[in-house]
Design a protein around this motif. Structure first.
Motif, PDB file in Angstrom:
ATOM      1  N   ARG A  51       7.643 -10.756  -4.081  1.00 23.92           N
ATOM      2  CA  ARG A  51       8.648  -9.972  -3.385  1.00 23.92           C
ATOM      3  C   ARG A  51      10.031 -10.247  -3.954  1.00 23.92           C
ATOM      4  N   ASN A  55      13.502  -5.946  -2.095  1.00 23.65           N
ATOM      5  CA  ASN A  55      12.358  -5.556  -1.274  1.00 23.65           C
ATOM      6  C   ASN A  55      12.456  -6.167   0.118  1.00 23.65           C
ATOM      7  N   GLY A  58      15.094  -4.491   2.175  1.00 21.66           N
ATOM      8  CA  GLY A  58      14.737  -3.166   2.645  1.00 21.66           C
ATOM      9  C   GLY A  58      13.658  -3.148   3.702  1.00 21.66           C
ATOM     10  N   THR A  59      12.746  -4.109   3.618  1.00 20.45           N
ATOM     11  CA  THR A  59      11.592  -4.059   4.517  1.00 20.45           C
ATOM     12  C   THR A  59      11.499  -5.248   5.451  1.00 20.45           C
ATOM     13  N   GLY A  60      12.263  -6.304   5.168  1.00 18.95           N
ATOM     14  CA  GLY A  60      12.190  -7.507   5.997  1.00 18.95           C
ATOM     15  C   GLY A  60      12.877  -7.308   7.334  1.00 18.95           C
ATOM     16  N   ARG A  61      12.715  -8.300   8.164  1.00 17.91           N
ATOM     17  CA  ARG A  61      13.307  -8.248   9.490  1.00 17.91           C
ATOM     18  C   ARG A  61      13.942  -9.598   9.815  1.00 17.91           C
ATOM     19  N   GLN A  65      15.451 -11.127   6.432  1.00 18.12           N
ATOM     20  CA  GLN A  65      16.283 -10.060   5.883  1.00 18.12           C
ATOM     21  C   GLN A  65      17.725 -10.528   5.725  1.00 18.12           C
TER      22      GLN A  65
END
Ligand SMILES: [Fe+2]
Length: 206
Positions: A51, A55, A58-61, A65
């Motif tokens: 990763r 990435n 954009g997609t993590g939380r 993130q």
């Protein structure tokens, strides 16, 4: 493979006296590295191999993130600074003048935005999807990428960036920073943005 701390593009004492070696070393090897260390720990229970920061941004939380954004922001910030100063080139100077009237007026607007930002965060010069230059404040670990902006210049407003060298004088830190801004890098970011298909469609306007 864990995400690794990128090297600085200059020596740790190269930005002194604007940013002291002590402050820069602490910022890079302490703060920046700390975000990556925490992120790698968080990812051990996720997908520890391929990763990228973008990435995860954009997609993590949550914390992952935020750590990814802070790691990316710092890597970009180091590139915005240089001990080898060159003034803005024609493309950038004309773009700033078209938007704010002059380089000096842009710098005043940028500083006013940075001074108005409360608590930790970042001030950015960005190129918007509408083909416009803009100044954007981002709180905490905010990223212009997540807003669809193309970042051109970043200034770290977190206290760890300036408190060691400037005490509570954030304005002095901002003023001194202009002497080490890497304008050729900023201009290259703008030219890259303008070279995209969207950039070609949308002529830069004020
Ligand atoms: Fe920082």
């Amino acid at each position: 493979m864990p995400l690794e701390l990128p090297s600085l593009p200059y020596a740790t004492d190269a930005l002194a006296p604007v940013i002291s070696e002590h402050n820069l070393r602490m910022h890079h090897e302490g703060v920046h590295a700390g975000y990556l260390k925490r992120l790698n720990t968080l990812l051990e229970t996720d997908e520890p191999t391929t990763r990228s920061l973008e990435n995860i941004m954009g997609t993590g939380r949550g914390e992952a993130q935020a750590c990814a954004c802070q790691a990316w922001n710092h890597t970009f910030f180091w590139q915005c600074l240089t001990p080898w100063y060159h003034p803005p080139g024609r493309v950038l100077k004309e773009a700033l003048a078209a938007r704010w009237g002059s380089l000096e007026a842009f710098q005043e607007a940028f500083m006013a935005s940075a001074m108005a930002h409360f608590m930790g965060g970042w001030t950015w010069l960005v190129y918007t999807p509408q083909g416009r230059l803009d100044i954007h404040n981002a709180a905490d670990a905010g990223s212009p990428l997540l807003r669809g902006f193309t970042p051109l210049l970043a200034v770290d407003l977190w206290e760890h960036a300036w408190y060691v060298d400037y005490g509570n004088d954030r304005r002095k830190y901002l003023q001194k920073l202009w002497g080490i801004v890497n304008w050729p890098f900023v201009e290259q970011c703008l030219e890259d943005a303008l070279a995209t298909a969207e950039g070609r469609r949308n002529r830069l306007h004020a």
